[in-house]
Design a protein around this motif. Structure first.
Motif, PDB file in Angstrom:
ATOM      1  N   GLY A 106       0.815  -1.213   0.000  1.00 60.93           N
ATOM      2  CA  GLY A 106       0.000   0.000   0.000  1.00 60.93           C
ATOM      3  C   GLY A 106       0.843   1.255   0.000  1.00 60.93           C
ATOM      4  O   GLY A 106       0.537   2.232  -0.698  1.00 60.93           O
ATOM      5  N   ALA A 107       1.939   1.240   0.768  1.00 59.05           N
ATOM      6  CA  ALA A 107       2.843   2.388   0.807  1.00 59.05           C
ATOM      7  C   ALA A 107       3.483   2.631  -0.552  1.00 59.05           C
ATOM      8  O   ALA A 107       3.664   3.778  -0.972  1.00 59.05           O
ATOM      9  N   ALA A 108       3.835   1.553  -1.262  1.00 57.74           N
ATOM     10  CA  ALA A 108       4.423   1.697  -2.593  1.00 57.74           C
ATOM     11  C   ALA A 108       3.452   2.373  -3.553  1.00 57.74           C
ATOM     12  O   ALA A 108       3.833   3.232  -4.357  1.00 57.74           O
ATOM     13  N   ALA A 109       2.163   1.988  -3.472  1.00 59.16           N
ATOM     14  CA  ALA A 109       1.152   2.601  -4.339  1.00 59.16           C
ATOM     15  C   ALA A 109       1.009   4.095  -4.046  1.00 59.16           C
ATOM     16  O   ALA A 109       0.869   4.911  -4.974  1.00 59.16           O
ATOM     17  N   MET A 110       1.059   4.473  -2.778  1.00 55.75           N
ATOM     18  CA  MET A 110       0.958   5.894  -2.422  1.00 55.75           C
ATOM     19  C   MET A 110       2.201   6.665  -2.848  1.00 55.75           C
ATOM     20  O   MET A 110       2.114   7.749  -3.431  1.00 55.75           O
ATOM     21  N   ALA A 111       3.375   6.110  -2.542  1.00 58.12           N
ATOM     22  CA  ALA A 111       4.625   6.810  -2.845  1.00 58.12           C
ATOM     23  C   ALA A 111       4.809   7.007  -4.342  1.00 58.12           C
ATOM     24  O   ALA A 111       5.323   8.041  -4.780  1.00 58.12           O
ATOM     25  N   ALA A 112       4.386   6.024  -5.144  1.00 63.19           N
ATOM     26  CA  ALA A 112       4.604   6.097  -6.592  1.00 63.19           C
ATOM     27  C   ALA A 112       3.712   7.112  -7.281  1.00 63.19           C
ATOM     28  O   ALA A 112       3.953   7.464  -8.442  1.00 63.19           O
ATOM     29  N   THR A 113       2.677   7.595  -6.615  1.00 61.84           N
ATOM     30  CA  THR A 113       1.734   8.524  -7.245  1.00 61.84           C
ATOM     31  C   THR A 113       1.779   9.921  -6.640  1.00 61.84           C
ATOM     32  O   THR A 113       1.050  10.819  -7.077  1.00 61.84           O
ATOM     33  N   THR A 114       2.635  10.137  -5.660  1.00 59.57           N
ATOM     34  CA  THR A 114       2.676  11.422  -4.961  1.00 59.57           C
ATOM     35  C   THR A 114       2.984  12.589  -5.887  1.00 59.57           C
ATOM     36  O   THR A 114       2.242  13.586  -5.937  1.00 59.57           O
ATOM     37  N   PHE A 115       4.082  12.503  -6.627  1.00 61.31           N
ATOM     38  CA  PHE A 115       4.501  13.638  -7.456  1.00 61.31           C
ATOM     39  C   PHE A 115       3.537  13.919  -8.616  1.00 61.31           C
ATOM     40  O   PHE A 115       3.233  15.087  -8.893  1.00 61.31           O
ATOM     41  N   PRO A 116       3.042  12.905  -9.341  1.00 60.98           N
ATOM     42  CA  PRO A 116       2.060  13.206 -10.387  1.00 60.98           C
ATOM     43  C   PRO A 116       0.811  13.899  -9.846  1.00 60.98           C
ATOM     44  O   PRO A 116       0.262  14.795 -10.495  1.00 60.98           O
ATOM     45  N   LEU A 117       0.355  13.495  -8.669  1.00 66.23           N
ATOM     46  CA  LEU A 117      -0.833  14.129  -8.096  1.00 66.23           C
ATOM     47  C   LEU A 117      -0.555  15.575  -7.685  1.00 66.23           C
ATOM     48  O   LEU A 117      -1.411  16.447  -7.843  1.00 66.23           O
ATOM     49  N   LEU A 118       0.635  15.827  -7.147  1.00 65.32           N
ATOM     50  CA  LEU A 118       1.000  17.205  -6.823  1.00 65.32           C
ATOM     51  C   LEU A 118       1.049  18.056  -8.096  1.00 65.32           C
ATOM     52  O   LEU A 118       0.546  19.182  -8.127  1.00 65.32           O
ATOM     53  N   ASN A 119       1.673  17.522  -9.140  1.00 70.49           N
ATOM     54  CA  ASN A 119       1.757  18.267 -10.395  1.00 70.49           C
ATOM     55  C   ASN A 119       0.377  18.518 -10.992  1.00 70.49           C
ATOM     56  O   ASN A 119       0.116  19.570 -11.590  1.00 70.49           O
ATOM     57  N   GLY A 120      -0.518  17.537 -10.856  1.00 68.53           N
ATOM     58  CA  GLY A 120      -1.850  17.689 -11.416  1.00 68.53           C
ATOM     59  C   GLY A 120      -2.730  18.633 -10.625  1.00 68.53           C
ATOM     60  O   GLY A 120      -3.717  19.154 -11.157  1.00 68.53           O
ATOM     61  N   SER A 121      -2.385  18.864  -9.384  1.00 68.58           N
ATOM     62  CA  SER A 121      -3.225  19.699  -8.515  1.00 68.58           C
ATOM     63  C   SER A 121      -2.796  21.157  -8.478  1.00 68.58           C
ATOM     64  O   SER A 121      -3.606  22.028  -8.125  1.00 68.58           O
ATOM     65  N   TYR A 122      -1.536  21.441  -8.834  1.00 68.87           N
ATOM     66  CA  TYR A 122      -1.021  22.799  -8.682  1.00 68.87           C
ATOM     67  C   TYR A 122      -0.180  23.210  -9.883  1.00 68.87           C
ATOM     68  O   TYR A 122       0.384  22.368 -10.593  1.00 68.87           O
ATOM     69  N   SER A 123      -0.083  24.498 -10.068  1.00 67.67           N
ATOM     70  CA  SER A 123       0.749  25.052 -11.140  1.00 67.67           C
ATOM     71  C   SER A 123       1.353  26.367 -10.656  1.00 67.67           C
ATOM     72  O   SER A 123       0.938  26.928  -9.638  1.00 67.67           O
ATOM     73  N   GLY A 124       2.336  26.844 -11.399  1.00 65.72           N
ATOM     74  CA  GLY A 124       2.949  28.126 -11.071  1.00 65.72           C
ATOM     75  C   GLY A 124       3.570  28.144  -9.685  1.00 65.72           C
ATOM     76  O   GLY A 124       4.134  27.166  -9.214  1.00 65.72           O
ATOM     77  N   ARG A 125       3.442  29.291  -9.015  1.00 64.38           N
ATOM     78  CA  ARG A 125       4.027  29.445  -7.685  1.00 64.38           C
ATOM     79  C   ARG A 125       3.359  28.520  -6.671  1.00 64.38           C
ATOM     80  O   ARG A 125       4.006  28.077  -5.712  1.00 64.38           O
ATOM     81  N   ASP A 126       2.075  28.219  -6.863  1.00 67.77           N
ATOM     82  CA  ASP A 126       1.398  27.292  -5.954  1.00 67.77           C
ATOM     83  C   ASP A 126       2.089  25.937  -5.955  1.00 67.77           C
ATOM     84  O   ASP A 126       2.130  25.261  -4.923  1.00 67.77           O
TER      85      ASP A 126
END
Length: 510
Positions: A106-126
């Protein structure tokens, strides 16, 4: 305020999966007494989690790129919550170990998707703010684990170090449904099962070999056999990926100097910043007489600095040269290790660690968040899971190799001291000190020899810790230099989803 809900969701998952790497350590004596667990079983309670993560991170990232990052993240949270419950109600060591394996999946599934989700949720200075806050949480989590574990174990029971994940997981799952969105659409491509299996065997075998080397030695037959299995499986993985039309990991990325630089930084950061903490904790507790909570509190300067630096400067790093930021952070980590090597000597106590921990924490705060954004900047958006899985796998293997390699350094230095003081059976004595079993040595010694033996043990432990800090400091400096050379600012500028020219061609061709 609503716009920061995705960040809160991701940080909750990151906090849980990272503290569960270290939170168990302080509860091992209670677990041993309650479940009548052997020393070998206790080691696997700790190692099973890391082994599962290292083996499955890259595969989880590849699957997430195909079926959706949000879906895999939610699935990982659910699996993590259920396995945490089973860990907490385990009636025997076998059930606990199996549950820890599932928890690692379960931890592997969470860790592997952290950065794509951050990129998809925010842009620019945010996005810079989000990566900065995520890095602050990530940098502080590993050191918070022993403190939280000690408090829960002493105030309630060892079982609560797992039960505490349940309410956090439920909150995170609800927030996922409400706040998270995927960065890219799902794809109908075939899952690379053969590649996933080969890499899982390679990563699991390599991690197991490193764990075994730390317990036995590099010359141990079992260690060498597992390293051979890892090498064969890795060779098979390369062949499979080169022939696959839809590979789990695109080997062409390894021709990208900047992406290789990110992987080098990931390995060296976790080795240089965190691997030595195991041996400083052993020194403080088994030789220095500190309680688990007291030893955990010694690491607070590292956690606080990592949190402050990443949180304070993260929002200003958007668009900056990531190679310089990560490289500078690694150099600070290296300096921190060398500072520890200078101050930890003779009859030094815990205060000798503080200057080095402050420098290491600052370096971790600079590097951690930028490492994630740099990895995402090196690939096309639809390959975010692949990049994240590769970076997280590199971190896990760097940590495992660091613990094993620094263990060899510790025992070699301890042997020199024990040999100079004519302690009998120095090999066994040095391993006992490195493994936190110093009390066994003094308990078995004649009473008239105990004072001299205790002095020898303390001197050996100090020398061992000093060696691990110097070695990790040198690795940090080397990693910093390599990162500055390898990561090109024109490729990883930190701009909006700005992959390099080759990746842009790939996206256009798709």
């Amino acid at each position: 305020m609503r716009k920061w809900l995705p960040l809160l969701t991701i940080c909750l998952g990151t906090f849980m999966l990272l503290i569960d790497v270290t939170i168990v350590n302080v509860a091992l004596p209670e677990i041993a007494g309650d479940l009548d667990a052997s020393f070998s079983s206790l080691q696997w309670v700790v190692n099973a989690y890391a082994l599962a993560m290292a083996a499955l991170l890259l595969g989880a990232g590849s699957i997430a790129d195909l079926v959706g990052h949000r879906r895999i993240y939610v699935g990982g949270l659910i699996l993590f919550a259920v396995s945490s419950l089973i860990c907490g109600i385990s009636p025997n060591p076998s059930v606990l170990i199996v549950a820890r394996v599932v928890q690692g999946i379960g931890a592997a599934a969470m860790a592997a998707t952290t950065f794509p989700l951050l990129n998809g949720s925010y842009s620019g200075r945010d996005r810079g703010v989000a990566y900065g806050m995520w890095g602050a949480i990530a940098g502080a989590s590993s050191a918070v684990g022993p403190i939280l574990g000690g408090i829960l174990t002493e105030a309630a029971s060892w079982r609560w170090i797992f039960f505490v994940n349940l309410p956090l997981s439920i909150i995170a799952i609800v927030l996922c449904v409400v706040a998270l969105r995927d960065m890219t659409e799902t794809h109908s491509a075939r899952i690379d099962v053969a590649g996933m299996a080969a890499f899982a065997v390679a990563a699991a075998s390599a991690t197991y070999a490193l764990i075994r080397a730390n317990e036995h030695s590099w010359s141990d037959t079992g260690t060498r056999s597992m390293l051979l299995v890892a090498a064969v499986a890795l060779a098979a993985f390369v062949v499979i990926e080169r022939r696959s039309a839809q590979p789990m990991f695109d080997l062409a990325l390894l021709r990208e100097r900047s992406f290789v630089g990110v992987l080098v930084a990931a390995v060296t950061l976790f080795l240089a910043a965190f691997a030595a903490l195991m041996y400083t904790s052993i020194w403080l507790q088994s030789v220095g007489g500190m309680s688990p909570i007291e030893a955990g509190l010694v690491g607070l300067p590292l956690s606080i600095m990592a949190f402050l630096v990443s949180g304070a400067f993260g929002r200003f790093l958007h668009g900056a040269n990531p190679g310089r930021i990560i490289g500078s952070g690694l150099l600070m980590v290296g300096i921190g290790g060398l500072l520890g090597g200078v101050f930890v000597r003779d009859d030094a106590g815990w205060l000798a660690l503080v200057p080095g921990y402050i420098a290491i924490g600052a370096g971790v705060g600079l590097s951690t968040a930028t490492l994630g954004s740099a990895a995402m900047g090196a690939v096309a958006p639809h390959r975010g899971g692949m990049a994240t899985g590769a970076v997280n796998t590199a971190q896990q293997l760097g940590m495992a190799f660091g613990i094993a390699a620094l263990g060899s350094v510790f025992t070699a230095r301890a042997k020199d001291v024990l040999g100079a003081r004519a302690v009998p059976d120095i090999d066994s004595a040095a391993r006992a000190i490195a493994g936190g079993r110093s009390s066994v040595l003094t308990a078995d010694a004649p009473e008239q020899l105990r004072p001299a033996l205790q002095e020898a043990i303390y001197a050996a432990a100090v020398s061992g810790v000093q060696g691990t800090l110097i070695a990790s400091g040198l690795v940090g400096l080397l990693g910093g230099v390599l990162t500055l050379v390898l990561i090109r600012p024109t490729h990883l500028s930190g701009t909006e989803e700005a992959p390099n020219a080759e990746v842009m061609k790939e996206v256009a061709g798709a």
